[in-house]
Design a protein around this motif. Structure first.
Motif, PDB file in Angstrom:
ATOM      1  N   GLU A 229       0.965  -1.306   0.166  1.00  0.00           N
ATOM      2  CA  GLU A 229       0.036   0.001  -0.011  1.00  0.00           C
ATOM      3  C   GLU A 229       0.658   1.130   0.009  1.00  0.00           C
ATOM      4  O   GLU A 229       0.534   2.306  -0.615  1.00  0.00           O
ATOM      5  CB  GLU A 229      -1.217   0.084   1.265  1.00  0.00           C
ATOM      6  CG  GLU A 229      -2.244  -0.731   0.980  1.00  0.00           C
ATOM      7  CD  GLU A 229      -3.418  -0.207   2.008  1.00  0.00           C
ATOM      8  OE1 GLU A 229      -4.406  -0.921   1.790  1.00  0.00           O
ATOM      9  OE2 GLU A 229      -2.881   0.335   3.054  1.00  0.00           O
ATOM     10  N   ARG A 230       1.973   1.153   0.727  1.00  0.00           N
ATOM     11  CA  ARG A 230       2.850   2.216   0.932  1.00  0.00           C
ATOM     12  C   ARG A 230       3.341   2.639  -0.747  1.00  0.00           C
ATOM     13  O   ARG A 230       3.611   3.702  -1.038  1.00  0.00           O
ATOM     14  CB  ARG A 230       4.107   2.042   1.678  1.00  0.00           C
ATOM     15  CG  ARG A 230       5.009   2.878   1.721  1.00  0.00           C
ATOM     16  CD  ARG A 230       6.266   2.743   2.665  1.00  0.00           C
ATOM     17  NE  ARG A 230       6.325   3.806   3.732  1.00  0.00           N
ATOM     18  CZ  ARG A 230       6.793   3.823   4.775  1.00  0.00           C
ATOM     19  NH1 ARG A 230       7.385   2.767   5.136  1.00  0.00           N
ATOM     20  NH2 ARG A 230       7.087   4.977   5.505  1.00  0.00           N
ATOM     21  N   LEU A 231       3.712   1.331  -1.546  1.00  0.00           N
ATOM     22  CA  LEU A 231       4.441   1.690  -2.683  1.00  0.00           C
ATOM     23  C   LEU A 231       3.297   2.190  -3.564  1.00  0.00           C
ATOM     24  O   LEU A 231       3.512   3.165  -4.150  1.00  0.00           O
ATOM     25  CB  LEU A 231       4.921   0.114  -3.188  1.00  0.00           C
ATOM     26  CG  LEU A 231       5.922  -0.237  -2.878  1.00  0.00           C
ATOM     27  CD1 LEU A 231       6.214  -1.760  -3.174  1.00  0.00           C
ATOM     28  CD2 LEU A 231       7.339   0.292  -3.400  1.00  0.00           C
ATOM     29  N   MET A 232       2.013   1.853  -3.313  1.00  0.00           N
ATOM     30  CA  MET A 232       0.928   2.393  -4.210  1.00  0.00           C
ATOM     31  C   MET A 232       0.729   3.744  -4.044  1.00  0.00           C
ATOM     32  O   MET A 232       0.473   4.498  -4.791  1.00  0.00           O
ATOM     33  CB  MET A 232      -0.454   1.533  -3.759  1.00  0.00           C
ATOM     34  CG  MET A 232      -1.617   1.724  -4.465  1.00  0.00           C
ATOM     35  SD  MET A 232      -3.201   0.742  -3.981  1.00  0.00           S
ATOM     36  CE  MET A 232      -4.246   1.292  -4.936  1.00  0.00           C
ATOM     37  N   ASN A 234       2.795   5.546  -3.292  1.00  0.00           N
ATOM     38  CA  ASN A 234       3.932   6.252  -3.692  1.00  0.00           C
ATOM     39  C   ASN A 234       4.098   6.441  -5.423  1.00  0.00           C
ATOM     40  O   ASN A 234       4.842   6.914  -6.180  1.00  0.00           O
ATOM     41  CB  ASN A 234       5.206   5.254  -3.273  1.00  0.00           C
ATOM     42  CG  ASN A 234       6.436   6.081  -2.972  1.00  0.00           C
ATOM     43  OD1 ASN A 234       6.601   7.075  -2.914  1.00  0.00           O
ATOM     44  ND2 ASN A 234       7.587   5.290  -2.736  1.00  0.00           N
ATOM     45  N   THR A 236       3.451   3.583  -7.319  1.00  0.00           N
ATOM     46  CA  THR A 236       3.659   2.355  -8.068  1.00  0.00           C
ATOM     47  C   THR A 236       2.439   1.785  -8.485  1.00  0.00           C
ATOM     48  O   THR A 236       1.447   1.557  -8.123  1.00  0.00           O
ATOM     49  CB  THR A 236       4.402   1.284  -7.049  1.00  0.00           C
ATOM     50  OG1 THR A 236       5.606   1.814  -6.535  1.00  0.00           O
ATOM     51  CG2 THR A 236       4.763   0.217  -7.576  1.00  0.00           C
TER      52      THR A 236
END
Lengths: 393, 261
Positions: A229-232, A234, A236
């Motif tokens: 979720e953090r990547l999303m 961000n 991604t």
């Protein structure tokens, strides 16, 4: 597209770095299969070490005659290891279990043969020893056919000469007339069987799949701790994560291939057959298919525990069914058919053909196509079901 | 009872850097966030307070584009999270409640990875990693694997990762849970410094004293609803002398129960 590719490559590189820092993971993926290969290669090293010649026991109830000529000719030709016994002693030996069976010439064999009457060879075999019985039957059949052909030829000669019966000196036909002759041909030296030729590809197939399936556990863990979720958040893309996870698994599989084939060639002296390139292509296809399975599994399960359980279960069930623990060709036909539902089965079928039976690239096209189809199918499901969030979204 | 109306606050701050309007979200039929509206001005620390299960994290997930609301919308820096999620993602950073890190990797490798994923070049990401690790006081431990860190140090790495995309708005979801006092103070200092450098922060916690110390404005959530919205002093003044009253008492007054019930 370019963004997805860039992000995928960064994720795959990161996963590879994590893998290289995980000593347990490295051991499981690289050393564990080698231990299995070593153990099973040692255990199976005595299977088929040479050419064991079958001993055939023969007996004749004739005092003299054609049967003695035939036995003498067979012994002289060294076609089989021949043991000659007296009829009664041979029967007792079978009853006592000392021999599996024997072929017997009846007392009137020569007279029937010379008189143009039907004759027979008697086969005595133990119940429950089908291999010896089959061998003796084959031997008896060969003798009968040779005798019958000889008699037909001699009868034709006699009729052409105007004689009504076979001449008395026919008793000498076996040795002197050269009409009864066996020929054998041996092609190349008999080589000892190398268990590594099926244990290395078998356990390579098993552990490439196992390691890739366990990647599902790592993916679900990342999902559970909100890394994805953090990547999303961000920027991604979901596709980047799917492709990145897939590529990371492929990289790990490639490392497994390099180590296992390398050690197999150097330490176990395995023979890749006439088409080593095809062997490598099949193993690369297995890596691609296994990686797709791992990502698909991560998309199908919700928790880390279920991912772990499903990966272990799938790997330990599919490996024996797919012929990783024993060669498929020694299994019953229904097991060989069952193996077709697993990628392992197709991979091992190809490896066995290439490494044990001298097949070339063209002979395993079906196996390679089946592996590719499995891989594409798994990837389609992975793309459809993969999610970044641990929660419904 | 506190009489501040969230909708009144919204009307006054409609031109805020972040504006949420009527956010609602259900899971399996249960309403987790119910018609939440508020706004946050630039360079403001906004505290979202409430007990566990109040809906704070779900609200943050909707604000940060990872969860679509059933109803309502949010604009951040003028961009809608529903229609312009990519634009929003360029200006936000998220520090989740969980330690969203790769424990096998070093602190530096974690930061470089997330920086690269946010679009930074390799060199740029390494420089930013060094800068942000220095910011949270962990530059000397940059090469150590995260798994060797204490809980507080991991929290600081978690925050440093969120800074890698150089966000204008930073979401901090319970950043001090399970943290020792030393690390907690370090985190407070970090948050205040970020605000002073121009960053806007949304901070969730169920520690009232933290919110009192750090936040410019506070929204109190309970059972998915925003039940009060004001400055810390404003909230406390509603029930007594702000120098005597605590936010804990404010929550008790609002809900009839303690924050830790």
């Amino acid at each position: 597209m370019r963004l997805v590719l860039r992000q995928s490559l960064i994720i795959a590189a990161k996963d590879t770095r994590v893998f290289l820092k995980d000593w347990f993971g490295l051991g499981f993926a690289l050393l564990f299969p080698l231990m299995f290969v070593l153990g099973f290669s040692l255990a199976l090293r005595n299977i088929g070490p040479g050419d064991e010649r079958l001993t055939i026991t023969v007996a004749t109830q004739e005092e003299e005659g054609v049967s003695h000529q035939i036995i003498g000719a067979l012994a002289e030709e060294s076609i089989v290891d021949l043991t000659v016994m007296e009829y009664g002693a041979a029967v007792r030996a079978v009853e006592d279990g000392d021999i599996g069976g024997f072929v017997a010439f009846p007392a009137d064999f020569t007279s029937d043969l010379q008189g143009g009457l039907p004759t027979k060879l008697e086969v005595v075999a133990q119940i429950g020893d089908p291999e010896t019985e089959a061998a003796i039957l084959g031997f008896a059949n060969a003798v009968a056919v040779a005798s019958s052909n000889t008699r037909t030829a001699v009868q034709a000669i006699v009729q052409l000469a105007g004689e009504e019966a076979l001449p008395q000196d026919m008793a000498a036909f076996g040795r002197d007339s050269d009409l009864l002759r066996f020929e054998t041909e041996q092609i190349g030296p008999v080589e000892a069987f190398n268990a590594g030729d099926f244990t290395v590809p078998g356990y390579l197939t098993m552990f490439v799949f196992f390691a890739a399936a366990l990647a599902a556990e790592a993916i679900t863990r990342e999902r559970a701790n909100h890394t994805m979720e953090r990547l999303m958040a961000n920027g991604t893309r979901r596709e980047s994560v799917v492709v990145g996870k897939y590529l990371g698994s492929v990289y790990r599989g490639a490392m497994q291939l390099a180590v296992l084939w390398g050690v197999g060639l150097v330490a176990f002296r395995i023979d890749l057959g006439f088409s080593p390139a095809t062997v490598i292509m099949v193993s690369v296809l297995m890596v691609l298919t296994s990686a797709a399975f791992g990502v698909m599994l991560a998309g199908l399960v919700r928790t880390t525990a279920s991912a772990s359980s499903a990966a272990v279960l799938a790997s330990l069930v599919l490996a024996p069914v797919g012929g990783c623990w024993w060669p498929l060709f020694v299994t019953p036909e229904w097991m060989q058919t069952l193996a077709r539902i697993t990628p392992h089965g197709w991979a091992n079928s190809a490896f066995n053909k290439l490494m044990l039976f001298g097949a070339g690239g063209g002979d395993v096209v079906l196996e390679m196509a089946a592996l590719a189809a499995f891989g594409v199918g798994f990837l389609v499901i992975a793309f459809a079901r993969f999610r970044l969030s641990p929660h419904a979204s | 009872m506190v009489t501040n109306s969230p909708s009144t606050h919204l009307a006054h701050e409609d031109s805020g850097f972040l504006t949420a309007r009527g956010l609602s979200r259900s899971f399996d039929g249960a309403l987790v966030v119910d018609d939440v509206s508020f706004s946050i001005g630039r360079q403001e620390i906004f505290g979202l307070l409430g007990p566990n299960g109040a809906g704070k994290t779900t609200t943050i997930r909707m604000l940060s584009t990872v969860l679509a609301p059933d109803a309502g919308d949010v604009t951040i820096g003028g961009h809608s999270v529903l229609r312009e999620a990519d634009e929003v993602r360029k200006i936000i950073g998220v520090c989740p409640q969980e330690l969203a890190l790769y424990e096998e990797l070093s602190a530096r490798d974690n930061l470089v990875f997330f920086g690269r994923m946010a679009g930074l070049g390799r060199r740029e990401a390494k420089d930013a990693a060094a800068e942000n690790l220095g910011f949270v006081g962990l530059l000397d431990r940059a090469s150590d694997a995260v798994r060797k860190f204490s809980g507080g140090m991991k929290r600081r790495v978690n925050i440093a990762v969120a800074l890698m995309s150089r966000p204008q708005l930073l979401f901090l979801d319970e950043p001090t849970v399970g943290v020792d006092p030393q690390s907690r103070n370090h985190i407070f200092e970090t948050i205040l410094r970020l605000r002073d450098e121009g960053m806007t922060l949304l901070y969730t916690t169920h520690y009232m004293e933290e919110a009192d110390r750090l936040c410019d404005n506070i929204g109190v959530m309970d059972h998915g609803r925003l039940i009060a919205l004001d400055t810390p002093v404003g909230l406390k003044s509603a029930i007594g002398d702000p120098d005597e009253v605590t936010l804990e008492q404010v929550f008790l007054n609002l809900t009839g129960r303690s924050l830790r019930d």
